[in-house]
Design a protein around this motif. Structure first.
Motif, PDB file in Angstrom:
ATOM      1  N   HIS B  27      67.450  41.961  59.197  1.00  0.00           N
ATOM      2  CA  HIS B  27      66.284  42.399  58.417  1.00  0.00           C
ATOM      3  C   HIS B  27      66.679  43.481  57.415  1.00  0.00           C
ATOM      4  O   HIS B  27      66.258  43.459  56.263  1.00  0.00           O
ATOM      5  N   ARG B  28      67.498  44.445  57.881  1.00  0.00           N
ATOM      6  CA  ARG B  28      67.932  45.526  57.009  1.00  0.00           C
ATOM      7  C   ARG B  28      68.702  44.966  55.813  1.00  0.00           C
ATOM      8  O   ARG B  28      68.437  45.317  54.657  1.00  0.00           O
ATOM      9  N   LEU B  29      69.646  44.064  56.095  1.00  0.00           N
ATOM     10  CA  LEU B  29      70.417  43.410  55.035  1.00  0.00           C
ATOM     11  C   LEU B  29      69.495  42.697  54.045  1.00  0.00           C
ATOM     12  O   LEU B  29      69.657  42.803  52.830  1.00  0.00           O
ATOM     13  N   ALA B  30      68.529  41.954  54.579  1.00  0.00           N
ATOM     14  CA  ALA B  30      67.627  41.151  53.731  1.00  0.00           C
ATOM     15  C   ALA B  30      66.785  42.048  52.825  1.00  0.00           C
ATOM     16  O   ALA B  30      66.607  41.745  51.642  1.00  0.00           O
ATOM     17  N   TYR B  31      66.287  43.167  53.355  1.00  0.00           N
ATOM     18  CA  TYR B  31      65.509  44.096  52.517  1.00  0.00           C
ATOM     19  C   TYR B  31      66.394  44.699  51.430  1.00  0.00           C
ATOM     20  O   TYR B  31      66.011  44.747  50.263  1.00  0.00           O
ATOM     21  N   HIS B  32      67.558  45.170  51.817  1.00  0.00           N
ATOM     22  CA  HIS B  32      68.428  45.815  50.828  1.00  0.00           C
ATOM     23  C   HIS B  32      68.862  44.816  49.751  1.00  0.00           C
ATOM     24  O   HIS B  32      68.872  45.141  48.569  1.00  0.00           O
TER      25      HIS B  32
END
Lengths: 210, 210
Positions: B27-32
């Protein structure tokens, strides 16, 4: 020297940016700085852990991606542009001040019809020292739709002004806006000829015949 | 070993992300990636000359800063997340599969109540191999408000399910959502104790007493 009878026009409606004022650099800088800094700020402020358990929609709404973002972007871009004006990043085009002076001194009315905001336009007019020659200032604050819609020119024409009227424009959107309001258009600082306009080489070519 | 009587609960409502599935990294990767790439794309596509004569508002609207941006950001983030799921960037928490199997084998009903979208949740359940044990899947597609609003849990409770019911959550928003729906909450994978919850060290401590 030109063959067009510029003497007949009693009211001159000038676009501001790109026509009287060379502000492309300042506008370009302001847009890039807004896009870069605003989005970099959103990215650097983002901590996924603060949003655990939230839906993706709510995360992006919380980050300001909805109407809020648009308003913020506009506000920041205008602030950057005004900063660049006060930093001297705009200049008046050659012959522009002289043309305005000649028009005013020969009894014509000179007004500004700009897609800029009132605050930005006023700041630029003051910075360039041409505000005393301007009778009226029509800005995007006065109408719903900017150029190429004819609203700005129609609003200017709705006031008590002396005919015949001519518009002076540089951009495609500006020329269309004036033409949509049934005005003859003097086309300046153009790269390619736009049909139906009166192209001129420089403001001096108008001054010569007045 | 725990002193709480976990045996009494007949229906278990599990949150998905952060509770059963370790998906923070994805999720963190996808947001960034969304924030970076989407905004970088806007910046790299931007050519000031294309917007000469336009108002600032119309430039930003044309660049997509209004409702459009929100929808686009959500869509892109979901696509990135689903890509990371298929690339194996999520994993199931230790003991989670065993707990679900034990619950199902002892006659309990296991359902998922997640703030994720139906498509993302289904993909994760399939990838982790736990979908066959799940009776019902309640997602953010089913309700207006995600967690911490109680809507997702209330929707799950509105169906014909056997009492007593317990929720299993990891996040602040998730715990509040369950508590707002008057449910007891087993709190897992937490950094600090949340009042009114049943904290556990691991899923194994529940399996032991069932």
């Amino acid at each position: 020297m030109t063959c067009h009878d510029f003497n007949k026009y009693k009211t001159w409606l000038f676009d501001l940016d790109g026509t009287l004022v060379d502000s492309s650099y300042a506008h370009r800088l302001a847009y890039h700085e807004t896009l870069n800094n605003r989005t970099r700020q959103i990215i650097s402020d983002f901590r996924y852990d603060d949003y655990k358990g939230w839906s993706t929609e709510e995360v992006f709404i919380s980050l300001g991606f909805r109407d809020y973002t648009l308003e913020t972007m506009i506000k920041i871009k205008q602030e950057y542009y005004r900063k660049y004006v006060t930093l001297g990043k705009i200049s008046i085009f050659p012959g522009a001040t002289e043309l305005l002076e000649t028009l005013v001194n020969t009894g014509r009315t000179v007004s500004i019809v700009t897609g800029s905001s009132r605050a930005s336009a006023t700041l630029a007019l003051d910075y360039l020292g041409i505000r005393p020659m301007i009778t009226d200032l029509v800005t995007t604050d006065d109408v719903k739709q900017g150029k190429p819609a004819p609203d700005l020119y129609r609003y200017a024409l709705s006031k008590r002004i002396t005919q015949p009227v001519v518009a002076v424009e540089d951009s495609l959107a500006g020329v269309y806006a004036a033409q949509n309001a049934q005005l003859p258009v003097v086309h300046v600082h153009y790269d390619s000829f736009l049909p139906g306009t009166i192209p001129i080489d420089s403001f001096d070519s108008i001054i010569e015949v007045l």
